[in-house]
Design an enzyme around this catalytic site. Structure first.
Site, PDB file in Angstrom:
ATOM      1  N   HIS A 146       0.822  -1.229   0.000  1.00 23.19           N
ATOM      2  CA  HIS A 146       0.000   0.000   0.000  1.00 23.19           C
ATOM      3  C   HIS A 146       0.848   1.268   0.000  1.00 23.19           C
ATOM      4  O   HIS A 146       0.331   2.347  -0.287  1.00 23.19           O
ATOM      5  CB  HIS A 146      -0.923   0.036   1.230  1.00 23.19           C
ATOM      6  CG  HIS A 146      -1.912  -1.082   1.276  1.00 23.19           C
ATOM      7  ND1 HIS A 146      -2.793  -1.334   0.248  1.00 23.19           N
ATOM      8  CD2 HIS A 146      -2.151  -2.026   2.221  1.00 23.19           C
ATOM      9  CE1 HIS A 146      -3.540  -2.391   0.560  1.00 23.19           C
ATOM     10  NE2 HIS A 146      -3.160  -2.828   1.745  1.00 23.19           N
ATOM     11  N   TYR A 316      -4.221 -11.846   8.981  1.00 25.27           N
ATOM     12  CA  TYR A 316      -4.507 -11.401  10.351  1.00 25.27           C
ATOM     13  C   TYR A 316      -5.193 -12.448  11.214  1.00 25.27           C
ATOM     14  O   TYR A 316      -5.481 -12.187  12.372  1.00 25.27           O
ATOM     15  CB  TYR A 316      -5.314 -10.093  10.306  1.00 25.27           C
ATOM     16  CG  TYR A 316      -4.594  -9.085   9.449  1.00 25.27           C
ATOM     17  CD1 TYR A 316      -3.458  -8.433   9.924  1.00 25.27           C
ATOM     18  CD2 TYR A 316      -4.968  -8.860   8.115  1.00 25.27           C
ATOM     19  CE1 TYR A 316      -2.730  -7.568   9.123  1.00 25.27           C
ATOM     20  CE2 TYR A 316      -4.249  -8.002   7.305  1.00 25.27           C
ATOM     21  CZ  TYR A 316      -3.129  -7.355   7.812  1.00 25.27           C
ATOM     22  OH  TYR A 316      -2.401  -6.517   7.002  1.00 25.27           O
TER      23      TYR A 316
END
Length: 340
Positions: A146, A316
């Site tokens: 990102h 995650y």
């Protein structure tokens, strides 16, 4: 002939790069957006690799710090200087600087960890390109896809994979590099960096939901195909609903990515390997099981004479993440892929 070539290539081994220091980057205050990016993402993946006796089967390659020159292949000097300045900041100052970015946090050790993440990625590229190994995986954090030329974003400070692509072009004279981003978020940073560059074919599938899902950008849609000379070298596959499973992922590879990848004929394949696209992950809410990553890895091993570098991005759900990492490494090592 194909299987013979593959088995010969396998003989040169699989690199694994991990440095426990990258677990020192952590959130020091309460932030519900960032609190899933924990050090255990790295340590639990490495522990699981040890439990399956995969670490000892890999070629150990040490991490190193990426140099400032290497970081500047992709990022601005302002971004580098700001990141550097955070090493001496107190918690209040770190919190204030972090607030300037979308979903990012600084720790006094973040800059050092981010440089290790860059360096580990470049060590992997060197090991593969110099044929010390056939392929490999770098377990790194903070992740990278990102981050943009001048900004941290979405847990990412430096764009590890983008830096690796520029480095490989410069050092090894490569003219065709494929980046496969199977993270569940769009790697907009990578797209921006290469959108006018026909030497890098960038493929990303990502949860999109008609622009409702983060980073919620118009340019994450399927019609963003690159600009200028890079037109046609950016491929976005936006998922407009959750719950995608193994067959969806395999169909995306068979019908979208692989036909273009074989035509492009890359000299190196880099994977932005986020496992938040796997089952159980709170970010992705997809249903693909760890086994599917073995198959995706095996397909990519058929490109670029097997020169494949897998670099960790998101993921995650610790159990799903660590199992998927193990499936990827087993496949890199040449183990038979499991049934789906």
């Amino acid at each position: 002939i194909f299987w013979f070539v593959l088995s010969v290539a396998m003989a040169s081994g699989t690199a694994l790069i991990y440095d426990a220091e990258m677990t020192t980057h952590k959130l020091l205050w309460s932030d519900p957006v960032c609190d899933i990016e924990v050090p255990e993402r790295l340590s639990s993946s490495y522990e699981q690799l040890k439990r399956y006796h995969l670490v000892e089967r890999c070629v150990h390659v040490p991490a190193r710090e990426g140099s400032e020159e290497e970081i500047l292949l992709v990022h601005s000097s302002e971004h580098l200087e700001l990141a550097k300045s955070t090493q001496m900041m107190n918690e209040e100052q770190l919190k204030r600087v972090s607030g300037n970015y979308d979903a990012f946090f600084f720790h006094p050790n973040t800059y050092r960890c981010a440089r290790l993440a860059v360096g580990a990625t470049l060590q992997l590229v060197d090991a593969v390109m110099s044929e010390k190994v056939c392929n490999g995986m770098a377990l790194v954090r903070p992740p990278g896809h990102h981050s943009q030329r001048n900004a941290a974003n979405g847990f990412c400070l430096f764009n590890n994979v983008a830096i690796a692509a520029e480095y490989a072009k410069l050092k090894y004279g490569l003219q065709r590099i494929l980046i496969v981003d199977w993270d569940v978020h769009h790697g907009q940073g990578t797209q921006y960096i290469f959108e006018e560059d026909p030497s890098v074919l960038y493929f990303s599938w990502h949860r999109y939901e008609h622009q409702e899902f983060w980073p919620s950008l118009k340019e994450s849609d399927y019609d963003a195909v690159g600009l200028g000379k890079g037109k046609g070298f950016n491929i976005n596959l936006p998922w407009n609903k959750i719950g995608m499973g193994n067959s969806d992922y395999l169909a995306a590879f068979f019908h979208v990515l692989l036909p273009m990848a074989f035509e492009f004929d890359p000299e190196l394949v880099l994977v932005s390997s986020g496992y938040d696209s796997g089952i159980g992950d709170p970010e992705g809410q997809m249903n693909a099981t760890p086994e599917v990553f073995a198959h995706l890895t095996r397909f990519l091993m058929q490109l670029a004479h097997g020169k494949l570098c897998v670099i960790l991005e998101g993921g995650y759900h610790l159990k799903s993440l660590s199992e998927s990492v193990c499936m990827t490494v087993k496949t890199l090592l040449g183990d038979p892929v499991p049934q789906i």
